[in-house]
Design a protein around this motif. Structure first.
Motif, PDB file in Angstrom:
ATOM      1  N   TRP A   3      38.903  54.587  38.256  1.00 21.96           N
ATOM      2  CA  TRP A   3      39.559  53.304  38.012  1.00 21.96           C
ATOM      3  C   TRP A   3      39.331  52.797  36.604  1.00 21.96           C
ATOM      4  CZ3 TRP A   3      43.385  51.026  40.241  1.00 21.96           C
ATOM      5  CH2 TRP A   3      43.633  51.192  41.601  1.00 21.96           C
ATOM      6  N   ALA A  29      48.569  59.741  38.853  1.00 20.62           N
ATOM      7  CA  ALA A  29      47.693  58.582  38.686  1.00 20.62           C
ATOM      8  C   ALA A  29      46.703  58.458  39.842  1.00 20.62           C
ATOM      9  CB  ALA A  29      48.529  57.302  38.563  1.00 20.62           C
ATOM     10  N   ILE A  47      49.521  55.200  31.380  1.00 18.71           N
ATOM     11  CA  ILE A  47      49.601  55.983  32.612  1.00 18.71           C
ATOM     12  C   ILE A  47      50.573  55.328  33.589  1.00 18.71           C
ATOM     13  CG2 ILE A  47      48.284  56.810  34.598  1.00 18.71           C
ATOM     14  CD1 ILE A  47      45.850  57.002  32.666  1.00 18.71           C
ATOM     15  N   VAL A  48      50.506  54.007  33.703  1.00 16.41           N
ATOM     16  CA  VAL A  48      51.488  53.290  34.533  1.00 16.41           C
ATOM     17  C   VAL A  48      52.894  53.489  33.960  1.00 16.41           C
ATOM     18  CG1 VAL A  48      52.252  51.013  35.311  1.00 16.41           C
ATOM     19  CG2 VAL A  48      49.815  51.593  35.338  1.00 16.41           C
ATOM     20  N   ILE A  65      42.241  53.633  34.354  1.00 14.19           N
ATOM     21  CA  ILE A  65      43.406  52.781  34.569  1.00 14.19           C
ATOM     22  C   ILE A  65      43.142  51.371  34.058  1.00 14.19           C
ATOM     23  CG2 ILE A  65      44.917  51.747  36.312  1.00 14.19           C
ATOM     24  CD1 ILE A  65      45.429  54.679  35.958  1.00 14.19           C
ATOM     25  N   TRP A  85      49.249  46.260  27.729  1.00  7.12           N
ATOM     26  CA  TRP A  85      48.013  46.562  28.459  1.00  7.12           C
ATOM     27  C   TRP A  85      46.870  46.750  27.467  1.00  7.12           C
ATOM     28  CZ3 TRP A  85      48.720  48.285  33.852  1.00  7.12           C
ATOM     29  CH2 TRP A  85      47.527  48.572  34.521  1.00  7.12           C
ATOM     30  N   GLY A 104      45.269  52.647  30.316  1.00  9.38           N
ATOM     31  CA  GLY A 104      45.829  52.497  31.655  1.00  9.38           C
ATOM     32  C   GLY A 104      47.307  52.161  31.667  1.00  9.38           C
ATOM     33  N   VAL A 153      42.614  58.461  39.814  1.00  6.23           N
ATOM     34  CA  VAL A 153      41.863  57.315  40.321  1.00  6.23           C
ATOM     35  C   VAL A 153      40.818  57.742  41.347  1.00  6.23           C
ATOM     36  CG1 VAL A 153      42.064  55.227  41.739  1.00  6.23           C
ATOM     37  CG2 VAL A 153      43.591  55.568  39.794  1.00  6.23           C
TER      38      VAL A 153
END
Length: 199
Positions: free
Chosen positions: A92, A75, A103-104, A95, A146, A100, A79
């Protein structure tokens, strides 16, 4: 449960443990995820990619801590501008965009699959399948809210855009990983059995 009671991971058996090796494996896991991210079927708002398969394999091979660190590194690399996300994207805005949360979620999915692998759940196919389905589910736990927040979707729209198109692929990747990991363990066991032993 203390770390001394944990089973060795696949990477432990193949490469052993050292700070240099751990760092190398964390970087290799991030690299594998970046490579499989480019294997993609473009869909909107979330493409189908090979990332999830990489996350499952990296987490189970490296264990909870190294697996999660590998996804954190992945990640961070994206970024700061390396083209490691799907479609060689970065920044960014990825994300902060619709994908995003997935990915988290990779960080937590790798941690979960690694945690279970350290308890030998990756060595038999049925248990491994449960591990990888759970890891896949964790990705959606983070990705769906998200997605809904970023795009202002209701529940139906969120499920239609962020879950339903990925169910078959998610199951297929889990089955593939659940076949590969026990095969790898059996290969190691055969190699150990064939190796000459000293008294």
């Amino acid at each position: 449960m203390t770390s001394a009671a944990l089973a060795p991971t696949l990477s432990d058996r193949v490469f052993g443990r050292s700070l240099v090796m751990d760092a190398t494996l964390v970087a290799a896991g991030a690299a594998l995820t970046a490579i499989l991210a480019q294997v993609a079927v473009p869909l909107w708002p979330v493409p189908i990619t090979g990332q999830t398969l990489a996350v499952l394999l990296v987490g189970s091979s490296l264990g909870a801590v190294r697996g999660a660190l590998s996804m954190v590194l992945y990640a961070v690399l994206g970024v700061v501008g390396l083209p490691v996300f799907s479609d060689a994207s970065s920044g960014w805005q990825v994300i902060g965009g619709p994908t995003g949360g997935y990915i988290v979620g990779f960080i937590f999915a790798a941690a979960l699959t690694g945690w279970l692998a350290q308890r030998s759940w990756d060595r038999k196919m049925l248990k491994a399948l449960a591990v990888f389905l759970a890891g896949t589910g964790v990705t959606f736990v983070f990705g769906l809210p998200w997605l809904a927040l970023v795009l202002g979707l209701d529940l139906a729209g969120t499920l239609e855009g962020g879950l339903y198109p990925f169910i078959v692929g998610g199951i297929a990747k889990s089955v593939l990983a659940a076949g590969l990991m026990p095969l790898a363990w059996r290969a190691i066991e055969r190699a150990d059995a064939a190796a000459p032993h000293r008294d």
